[in-house]
Design an enzyme around this catalytic site. Structure first.
Site, mmCIF file in Angstrom:
data_model
loop_
_atom_site.group_PDB
_atom_site.id
_atom_site.type_symbol
_atom_site.label_atom_id
_atom_site.label_comp_id
_atom_site.label_asym_id
_atom_site.label_seq_id
_atom_site.Cartn_x
_atom_site.Cartn_y
_atom_site.Cartn_z
ATOM 1 N N CYS A 135 4.996 0.022 7.465
ATOM 2 C CA CYS A 135 4.919 1.311 6.677
ATOM 3 C C CYS A 135 6.213 1.546 5.983
ATOM 4 O O CYS A 135 7.265 1.472 6.564
ATOM 5 C CB CYS A 135 4.209 2.457 7.479
ATOM 6 S SG CYS A 135 4.233 3.716 6.509
ATOM 7 N N LEU A 136 6.445 1.643 4.537
ATOM 8 C CA LEU A 136 7.274 2.239 3.835
ATOM 9 C C LEU A 136 7.813 3.185 4.563
ATOM 10 O O LEU A 136 9.208 3.536 4.225
ATOM 11 C CB LEU A 136 7.050 2.080 2.461
ATOM 12 C CG LEU A 136 6.592 0.728 1.780
ATOM 13 C CD1 LEU A 136 6.305 0.884 0.259
ATOM 14 C CD2 LEU A 136 7.842 -0.177 1.561
ATOM 15 N N GLN B 144 3.404 9.985 0.628
ATOM 16 C CA GLN B 144 4.731 8.944 0.988
ATOM 17 C C GLN B 144 5.757 9.423 -0.287
ATOM 18 O O GLN B 144 6.941 9.206 -0.098
ATOM 19 C CB GLN B 144 4.473 7.863 1.055
ATOM 20 C CG GLN B 144 3.645 7.502 2.310
ATOM 21 C CD GLN B 144 3.423 5.819 2.321
ATOM 22 O OE1 GLN B 144 2.395 5.312 1.981
ATOM 23 N NE2 GLN B 144 4.141 5.029 3.066
ATOM 24 N N HIS C 288 -2.708 8.254 6.423
ATOM 25 C CA HIS C 288 -1.670 9.106 5.413
ATOM 26 C C HIS C 288 -2.234 10.380 5.199
ATOM 27 O O HIS C 288 -1.788 11.089 5.043
ATOM 28 C CB HIS C 288 -1.013 8.345 4.588
ATOM 29 C CG HIS C 288 0.075 7.191 4.944
ATOM 30 N ND1 HIS C 288 1.304 7.700 5.711
ATOM 31 C CD2 HIS C 288 0.386 5.956 4.995
ATOM 32 C CE1 HIS C 288 2.154 6.702 5.839
ATOM 33 N NE2 HIS C 288 1.361 5.724 5.439
ATOM 34 N N GLY D 146 0.917 -1.318 0.098
ATOM 35 C CA GLY D 146 -0.081 -0.016 0.046
ATOM 36 C C GLY D 146 1.063 1.308 0.117
ATOM 37 O O GLY D 146 2.120 1.167 0.659
ATOM 38 N N HIS E 59 -5.145 2.434 6.985
ATOM 39 C CA HIS E 59 -3.810 2.690 7.113
ATOM 40 C C HIS E 59 -3.310 3.709 6.160
ATOM 41 O O HIS E 59 -2.825 5.120 6.501
ATOM 42 C CB HIS E 59 -3.020 1.490 7.052
ATOM 43 C CG HIS E 59 -1.349 2.004 7.218
ATOM 44 N ND1 HIS E 59 -0.442 1.410 8.003
ATOM 45 C CD2 HIS E 59 -0.665 2.466 6.167
ATOM 46 C CE1 HIS E 59 0.745 1.808 7.744
ATOM 47 N NE2 HIS E 59 0.733 2.455 6.741
ATOM 48 N N GLU E 60 -3.826 3.690 4.935
ATOM 49 C CA GLU E 60 -3.606 4.499 3.726
ATOM 50 C C GLU E 60 -4.304 6.002 3.919
ATOM 51 O O GLU E 60 -3.775 7.030 3.833
ATOM 52 C CB GLU E 60 -3.794 4.091 2.449
ATOM 53 C CG GLU E 60 -2.975 2.660 2.102
ATOM 54 C CD GLU E 60 -1.408 2.851 2.318
ATOM 55 O OE1 GLU E 60 -1.090 4.024 2.314
ATOM 56 O OE2 GLU E 60 -0.953 1.954 2.629
HETATM 57 C C1 Y12 Z 1 -1.696 -3.741 6.481
HETATM 58 C C2 Y12 Z 1 -1.066 -2.966 7.227
HETATM 59 C C3 Y12 Z 1 -0.522 -1.875 6.618
HETATM 60 C C4 Y12 Z 1 -0.655 -1.874 5.216
HETATM 61 C C5 Y12 Z 1 -0.007 -0.438 4.680
HETATM 62 C C6 Y12 Z 1 1.145 -0.986 3.827
HETATM 63 N N1 Y12 Z 1 2.293 -1.103 4.196
HETATM 64 C C7 Y12 Z 1 3.355 -1.769 3.535
HETATM 65 O O1 Y12 Z 1 3.188 -1.803 2.222
HETATM 66 C C8 Y12 Z 1 4.400 -1.933 4.071
HETATM 67 C C9 Y12 Z 1 5.632 -2.320 3.450
HETATM 68 C C10 Y12 Z 1 6.936 -2.688 3.923
HETATM 69 C C11 Y12 Z 1 7.922 -3.341 3.360
HETATM 70 C C12 Y12 Z 1 9.194 -3.380 3.713
HETATM 71 O O2 Y12 Z 1 9.965 -3.984 3.034
HETATM 72 C C13 Y12 Z 1 10.392 -5.421 2.873
HETATM 73 O O3 Y12 Z 1 9.772 -6.060 3.719
HETATM 74 C C14 Y12 Z 1 11.398 -5.862 2.046
HETATM 75 C C15 Y12 Z 1 9.479 -2.972 4.991
HETATM 76 O O4 Y12 Z 1 10.735 -3.239 5.455
HETATM 77 C C16 Y12 Z 1 11.723 -2.568 5.512
HETATM 78 O O5 Y12 Z 1 11.499 -1.465 5.057
HETATM 79 C C17 Y12 Z 1 13.208 -2.905 5.812
HETATM 80 C C18 Y12 Z 1 8.620 -2.279 5.928
HETATM 81 C C19 Y12 Z 1 7.325 -2.100 5.405
HETATM 82 C C20 Y12 Z 1 -1.171 -2.658 4.529
HETATM 83 C C21 Y12 Z 1 -1.804 -3.834 5.085
HETATM 84 CO CO CO Z 2 2.134 3.690 5.300
#
Ligand code: Y12
Ligand code: CO
Length: 171
Positions: A95-96, A50, A141, A45, A137-138
């Site tokens: 969260c990214l 962001q 933001h 997401g 969540h989004e």
């Molecule tokens: C449920 C809860 C929250 C969301 C919001 C969207 N969140 C993400 O897309 C988070 C992504 C994320 C990815 C990561 O990278 C890896 O895992 C390779 C991360 O770790 C690092 O940056 C090291 C952290 C978050 C959607 C659904």
């Molecule tokens: Co986020």
């Protein structure tokens, strides 16, 4: 084009975003960049803020039953409104913009929403499960809120201490 993702404590993340007025090619290019950026960073997401764009735009691309993230399932959401919420659920969110930090957050289990598509069509829809969580969540933001602001006091304090230490280690 892959854009840079801004991370906590960048002040832009606290800003409220504005509604999209024109459903034009510029919007479509931004949505395409958001998708490319989200996939490149392994996200599911992403909100426009962001990538430093103060617009009410979010995208969500959850993995399917086979655990594959396919573009056919991409949800593009413009000017969303959460009309109704029901129930409560706990999920370990990430969260990214807060990389390498994950914590349990309580949110509504079911939501009714309205939003526009990239072509300006008005959609009315209901979500539950992971989609409802990601949508909330989004949307946070777009209102200038991060999931860490929903943490209980002591968890938030620990987060701030650990985050400062992590940032110091990087400089
Ligand atoms: C449920 C809860 C929250 C969301 C919001 C969207 N969140 C993400 O897309 C988070 C992504 C994320 C990815 C990561 O990278 C890896 O895992 C390779 C991360 O770790 C690092 O940056 C090291 C952290 C978050 C959607 C659904
Ligand atoms: Co986020």
């Amino acid at each position: 084009m892959i854009r840079e993702i801004i991370t906590y404590p960048n002040k832009l993340l606290k800003q409220k975003s504005h509604n999209v007025e024109d459903f034009n090619n510029e919007l479509h290019a931004l949505l395409d960049d958001m998708y490319e950026t989200m996939v490149a960073k392994n996200g599911i997401g992403l909100a426009a803020i962001q990538i430093a764009k103060r617009l009410n735009i979010l995208i969500i691309n959850l993995p399917n039953k086979e655990d594959n993230q396919v573009k056919e399932d991409l949800l593009e959401v413009i000017n969303p409104k959460i009309i109704e919420k029901k129930g409560s659920t706990l999920y370990t969110e990430g969260c990214l913009s807060v990389p390498e930090y994950y914590e349990d957050v309580e949110r509504a289990e079911w939501i009714k929403v309205e939003y526009h598509t990239r072509d300006g069509k008005l959609i009315s829809c209901e979500y539950d499960g992971l989609m409802a969580i990601a949508f909330q969540h989004e949307c946070d933001h777009l209102n200038g809120e991060l999931f860490i602001e929903k943490l209980p006091y002591l968890k938030r304090k620990k987060f701030e201490k650990d985050w400062k230490k992590k940032l110091k280690g990087k400089s």
